[in-house]
Write an enzyme that holds these catalytic residues in place. Sequence first.
Site, PDB file in Angstrom:
ATOM      1  N   SER A  25       0.817  -1.218   0.000  1.00  0.00           N
ATOM      2  CA  SER A  25       0.000   0.000   0.000  1.00  0.00           C
ATOM      3  C   SER A  25       0.850   1.267   0.000  1.00  0.00           C
ATOM      4  O   SER A  25       0.334   2.355  -0.243  1.00  0.00           O
ATOM      5  CB  SER A  25      -0.942   0.014   1.208  1.00  0.00           C
ATOM      6  N   GLY A  26       2.143   1.140   0.235  1.00  0.00           N
ATOM      7  CA  GLY A  26       3.011   2.323   0.231  1.00  0.00           C
ATOM      8  C   GLY A  26       3.411   2.722  -1.178  1.00  0.00           C
ATOM      9  O   GLY A  26       3.040   2.065  -2.161  1.00  0.00           O
ATOM     10  N   TYR A  27       4.148   3.802  -1.272  1.00  0.00           N
ATOM     11  CA  TYR A  27       4.576   4.261  -2.599  1.00  0.00           C
ATOM     12  C   TYR A  27       5.482   3.243  -3.287  1.00  0.00           C
ATOM     13  O   TYR A  27       5.348   2.975  -4.480  1.00  0.00           O
ATOM     14  CB  TYR A  27       5.334   5.596  -2.490  1.00  0.00           C
ATOM     15  N   VAL A  28       6.429   2.707  -2.528  1.00  0.00           N
ATOM     16  CA  VAL A  28       7.378   1.754  -3.121  1.00  0.00           C
ATOM     17  C   VAL A  28       6.671   0.459  -3.504  1.00  0.00           C
ATOM     18  O   VAL A  28       6.817  -0.049  -4.627  1.00  0.00           O
ATOM     19  CB  VAL A  28       8.553   1.489  -2.167  1.00  0.00           C
ATOM     20  N   ASN A  61      13.656   8.230  -7.638  1.00  0.00           N
ATOM     21  CA  ASN A  61      13.808   7.522  -6.354  1.00  0.00           C
ATOM     22  C   ASN A  61      12.888   6.318  -6.222  1.00  0.00           C
ATOM     23  O   ASN A  61      13.225   5.345  -5.544  1.00  0.00           O
ATOM     24  CB  ASN A  61      13.594   8.470  -5.178  1.00  0.00           C
ATOM     25  N   CYS A 110      17.724   4.889  -1.962  1.00  0.00           N
ATOM     26  CA  CYS A 110      17.630   5.604  -3.243  1.00  0.00           C
ATOM     27  C   CYS A 110      18.800   6.569  -3.450  1.00  0.00           C
ATOM     28  O   CYS A 110      19.413   6.613  -4.533  1.00  0.00           O
ATOM     29  CB  CYS A 110      16.301   6.328  -3.342  1.00  0.00           C
TER      30      CYS A 110
END
Lengths: 55, 350
Positions: free
Chosen positions: B9-12, B317, B149
């Site tokens: 559910s996170g960006y990554v 990133n 990153c």
Amino acid sequence: MKCPECDADLNIPEDAAVGEIVSCSDCGADYEISKKDGSTVEIKEAETVGEDWGE
Amino acid sequence: MKVGIVGASGYVGGEVVRLLLSHPEAEVSMVTSTKHVGEYLHRIHPSLKGFTELTFSELDYDKMSDNCDLVFTAVPHGTATEIVKAFYDRGMKIIDLSADYRLHNADDYTKWYGWEHPHPDYLSKSIFGVPELHRDKIKNAQLVSCPGCMAVTSTLALYPLIKNDLIDTDHIVVDSKIGSSGAGAGGTSGTQHAMRAGVIRPYKPAKHRHTGEIEQELSEIAGKKIKVSMSPHAVDVVRGILCTNHTFLKKEVDEKELWKIYRAEFGEEPFIRLIRDKNGLYKFPDPKFVVGSNFCDIGFDLDEDNNRLIALSASDNLMRGAAGSAVQNMNIMSGFDEKQGIMYSPLTPV
């Protein structure tokens, strides 16, 4: 021919004429064809105008 | 190949899912979240609407082991220590995107993260996931830890200079700028739009955690301990990193020699572009021209008056700095074409 600036292969079209500007695809240096005699080509650094960032 | 993503559910995690949904060899079979169990993936990542009907599930080790050939873990630092170990002990292949298995020395976790690593014996089982540095080890790895990153972006620019013994290894200064997505989806008062927009914030001028990874990798190349000074800044872009790596020359070198060194190292690398152009818009690496791609663009300039060599590097990133690296590592570990699912030209203008 190699780029005098970065040593990449410099692509000079067969039909390039004296006075024509060729650019290195790697470093972007510009060269003017100063002499052409058959397959022998001489180049010199072309005059470029530096970017003014206004700072 | 069936894959699962823990912490999707996170960006990554979301970026990993985005890449894998279009990957010709991968099938995303499970995604987990602690906060969104039962929810459709596209409710949290709206851009994935129409690409999948997957819903988030709870983390169930046995179920995931039965249903997946490989697992990505994209959970906050500190929480992957147990998850990775549990999958490792089940014989699963794991690609970890947290920091929990990046550092080889357990003492470095105390130094850089402020906690003791609970499973120091497992640190040696993890391969630092930078293909340009460790491709052969990644091929046969069970556990690959993707780099930070800023760490990977900086290390790639500095590594050829160290390898060729060109620079003073006592004085390396990494000045980084990073976009807001680097802070993750969690959010603090400092990441709210009112506080983040327009910002050029030096958020950790000294002792940033990624310093430990850069030092580890450069020291390994040099065969001696190398110290790095790093100062990251939060800037007003969503994606992107620029590292301006200041170094000081030990011996005279000209531009042609630097081209030769960087070409020798990266000429055949699919995701490194050398950028030093006297013409056009893009004279030096700039994150604006790598967004959405897995490229790390690298360039340099010489300041002869000060004996300074500035190595510049730019990446996205979330891609090269996280999910792109992860999928590249998956390709290598699985014997797929290394470029599959990640060879996109950058999105521009953004």
